[in-house]
Design a protein around this motif. Structure first.
Motif, PDB file in Angstrom:
ATOM      1  N   ASN A  27       0.791  -1.234   0.000  1.00  0.00           N
ATOM      2  CA  ASN A  27       0.000   0.000   0.000  1.00  0.00           C
ATOM      3  C   ASN A  27       0.819   1.279   0.000  1.00  0.00           C
ATOM      4  O   ASN A  27       0.318   2.344  -0.353  1.00  0.00           O
ATOM      5  CB  ASN A  27      -0.965   0.022   1.195  1.00  0.00           C
ATOM      6  N   SER A  28       2.104   1.198   0.398  1.00  0.00           N
ATOM      7  CA  SER A  28       2.895   2.424   0.539  1.00  0.00           C
ATOM      8  C   SER A  28       3.163   3.121  -0.787  1.00  0.00           C
ATOM      9  O   SER A  28       3.543   4.298  -0.806  1.00  0.00           O
ATOM     10  CB  SER A  28       4.222   2.113   1.241  1.00  0.00           C
ATOM     11  N   VAL A  33       3.736   7.693  -4.339  1.00  0.00           N
ATOM     12  CA  VAL A  33       3.508   8.125  -5.720  1.00  0.00           C
ATOM     13  C   VAL A  33       2.296   9.049  -5.841  1.00  0.00           C
ATOM     14  O   VAL A  33       2.345  10.078  -6.527  1.00  0.00           O
ATOM     15  CB  VAL A  33       3.348   6.903  -6.648  1.00  0.00           C
ATOM     16  N   ILE A  34       1.200   8.707  -5.172  1.00  0.00           N
ATOM     17  CA  ILE A  34      -0.029   9.493  -5.292  1.00  0.00           C
ATOM     18  C   ILE A  34      -0.033  10.669  -4.315  1.00  0.00           C
ATOM     19  O   ILE A  34      -0.287  11.811  -4.698  1.00  0.00           O
ATOM     20  CB  ILE A  34      -1.279   8.622  -5.067  1.00  0.00           C
ATOM     21  N   GLY A 176       7.633  -3.290   8.982  1.00  0.00           N
ATOM     22  CA  GLY A 176       6.555  -2.980   8.052  1.00  0.00           C
ATOM     23  C   GLY A 176       6.780  -1.663   7.335  1.00  0.00           C
ATOM     24  O   GLY A 176       6.714  -1.579   6.102  1.00  0.00           O
ATOM     25  N   PHE A 177       7.069  -0.607   8.110  1.00  0.00           N
ATOM     26  CA  PHE A 177       7.295   0.693   7.487  1.00  0.00           C
ATOM     27  C   PHE A 177       8.517   0.667   6.574  1.00  0.00           C
ATOM     28  O   PHE A 177       8.526   1.285   5.508  1.00  0.00           O
ATOM     29  CB  PHE A 177       7.434   1.781   8.549  1.00  0.00           C
ATOM     30  N   PHE A 182      10.897   0.833   1.074  1.00  0.00           N
ATOM     31  CA  PHE A 182      11.677   0.223  -0.005  1.00  0.00           C
ATOM     32  C   PHE A 182      10.806  -0.127  -1.206  1.00  0.00           C
ATOM     33  O   PHE A 182      11.184   0.104  -2.355  1.00  0.00           O
ATOM     34  CB  PHE A 182      12.410  -1.020   0.509  1.00  0.00           C
ATOM     35  N   GLY A 183       9.629  -0.704  -0.933  1.00  0.00           N
ATOM     36  CA  GLY A 183       8.735  -1.071  -2.026  1.00  0.00           C
ATOM     37  C   GLY A 183       8.290   0.140  -2.827  1.00  0.00           C
ATOM     38  O   GLY A 183       8.303   0.118  -4.070  1.00  0.00           O
ATOM     39  N   SER A 184       7.918   1.189  -2.133  1.00  0.00           N
ATOM     40  CA  SER A 184       7.454   2.387  -2.834  1.00  0.00           C
ATOM     41  C   SER A 184       8.592   3.053  -3.601  1.00  0.00           C
ATOM     42  O   SER A 184       8.369   3.636  -4.676  1.00  0.00           O
ATOM     43  CB  SER A 184       6.821   3.369  -1.841  1.00  0.00           C
TER      44      SER A 184
END
Length: 465
Positions: A27-28, A33-34, A176-177, A182-184
């Motif tokens: 979800n990150s 991005v948004i 989690g954060f 990293f994912g985002s």
């Protein structure tokens, strides 16, 4: 029951914990991005272009605001953006308590998590068709995407005390954060590569990628998180029972002095945190000349820097909290936020903003991870974690509504975005004072509080007898 994870999953099951952490990864991308990076820049550019066409000029005058027409009301693009977000948070703050009560009494919080995940992801995809000439439809997409993202988090966060013991909450929350950061960052780099090396006109495809990433990786979480872990089965009257559940939990909550005081302090300092995070790009875009630093790309790189250091900040503050405790660590972090906001008032160059971004990254990761885990650790023993986290969620969202409204109002009254940033220091200051007075231990009355689930089971047994 889902086929992925059985109802009998126990705490500290690493497969379940990793599945929970993976939703941060999923979800990150919306938050970066948004909310933070590409869409705010895209929004500023397309609304400015449309405004200049309307007034028949090629560039803005010095200190001129970009004005938009929203349902016949003329206001600046940044004020509209902040007010639409504020409205979405107001809706979330109304929905989450009611839905959390229903989720607890029916054991259906996983279903709610899935619904709001898909709402947010699909609304993000719909931003591909954003058109400033029909800005009302575009802002509806932002409105719904925000509701989907933030409402999903109340059900997601409520799993933390159910899947792990309190002593592990700081570390798991930080993991989690960090995964989210990293994912985002990975998706942001992909989006930037498309914009920089293929065609800036493809910026809108970033919004489609966000939705697909969010929905796609969330499937790992959905497969591994337990469904109806407490085996509740309520098929009729669940709305009424959900409201009663929330009332029972609220009565419990009122007896927990430490939890109450912590939530009040969180309301104020998190108002400052979220307002800065949501409006940072709008501020940097308007107040700093990025021409020498690569234009919009330089600005987005600064946001990327925040994400990189945010991941490290989450782990750093988790480690510090293990040495001096959560509350003391949060006090130092909030003081850091105040210092950065004051500094931002005098920023002039991109280089200065890069240093500010580095500082924000460290304190951002720390405050987000610790705020969530501290609240989780302060909860009484209960099965009604979703209802308890709805109070956390309401405090967060009402605070954001207040912060965004105040931010927009200050710009509207003064015409100075820097004054808006400086005014946010007041929220941090109040939160800091309240945080200092949070008891280090729960009161005797609070420790003995019965959970709503135990009260309900006792009543059910008496009725059966």
């Amino acid at each position: 029951m889902d086929k992925g994870t059985a109802q009998t999953s126990t705490k500290s099951d690493q497969r379940v914990i990793k599945g929970w952490i993976f939703y941060d990864w999923a979800n990150s991308v919306y938050n970066l991005v948004i909310s933070s990076a590409i869409f705010p820049v895209f929004y500023a550019n397309v609304t400015e272009s449309h405004y200049l066409k309307t007034v028949g000029r090629n560039e803005l005058l010095p200190d001129e605001n970009v004005m938009v027409d929203f349902f016949g009301i003329t206001l600046s693009n940044s004020v509209l953006f902040s007010y639409v977000l504020a409205a979405s948070f107001l809706v979330v703050s109304i929905l989450s308590p009611l839905l959390s009560g229903i989720a607890d009494v029916t054991g259906s919080k996983k279903r709610f998590l899935q619904f709001f995940c898909y709402l947010g992801a699909l609304s993000s995809i719909s931003l591909f068709w954003f058109n400033p000439a029909n800005i009302e439809w575009g802002m509806l997409s932002i409105f719904l995407a925000s509701i989907g993202f933030w409402n999903s988090l109340v059900f997601y966060n409520a799993y933390l005390p159910e899947i792990a013991e309190p002593k592990y909450h700081d570390n798991i929350s930080a993991r989690g954060f960090s995964m989210g950061y990293f994912g985002s960052m990975i998706l942001l780099v992909i989006c930037l590569s498309i914009i920089m090396f293929i065609d800036p006109a493809y910026t809108k495809y970033s919004f489609i990628l966000v939705g697909l990433w969010w929905m796609g990786f969330a499937q790992v979480t959905f497969r591994r998180l337990p469904y109806n872990i407490h085996k509740r089965d309520v098929k009729t009257g669940y709305i009424f029972k959900g409201v009663q559940e929330l009332k029972s939990v609220f009565k419990e909550f009122r007896q927990t002095k430490r939890l109450q005081r912590y939530l009040l302090s969180f309301f104020f300092f998190n108002t400052g945190v979220q307002t800065v995070m949501l409006m940072a790009v709008v501020f940097a875009k308007k107040e700093i000349d990025w021409g020498a630093a690569g234009g919009d790309t330089g600005l987005i790189i600064a946001i990327l820097l925040i994400q990189i250091l945010g991941a490290g900040g989450a782990y750093l503050m988790s480690f510090i909290s293990s040495l001096i405790g959560n509350l003391k660590t949060l006090i130092f972090v909030v003081m850091g936020w105040m210092t950065l906001c004051i500094w931002a008032y005098w920023l002039e160059s991109p280089t200065e903003f890069y240093f500010l971004a580095a500082g924000i990254g460290i304190v951002m990761g720390g405050v987000q991870a610790l705020s969530r885990s501290t609240y989780s650790k302060f909860l009484p023993t209960t099965e009604d974690t979703t209802s308890y986290f709805s109070f956390y969620d309401v405090a967060e969202k009402i605070g954001i509504v207040l912060g965004l409204f105040f931010f927009g109002l200050m710009e509207y009254l003064t015409g100075d975005l820097r004054a808006s940033v400086l005014s946010i220091v007041a929220f941090f200051a109040v939160g800091l004072v309240l945080l200092i007075f949070v008891p280090r231990k729960e009161s005797e009355k609070g420790r003995k509080v019965l959970s709503a689930s135990r009260l309900r089971k006792l009543a059910e047994k008496e009725n059966a007898d």
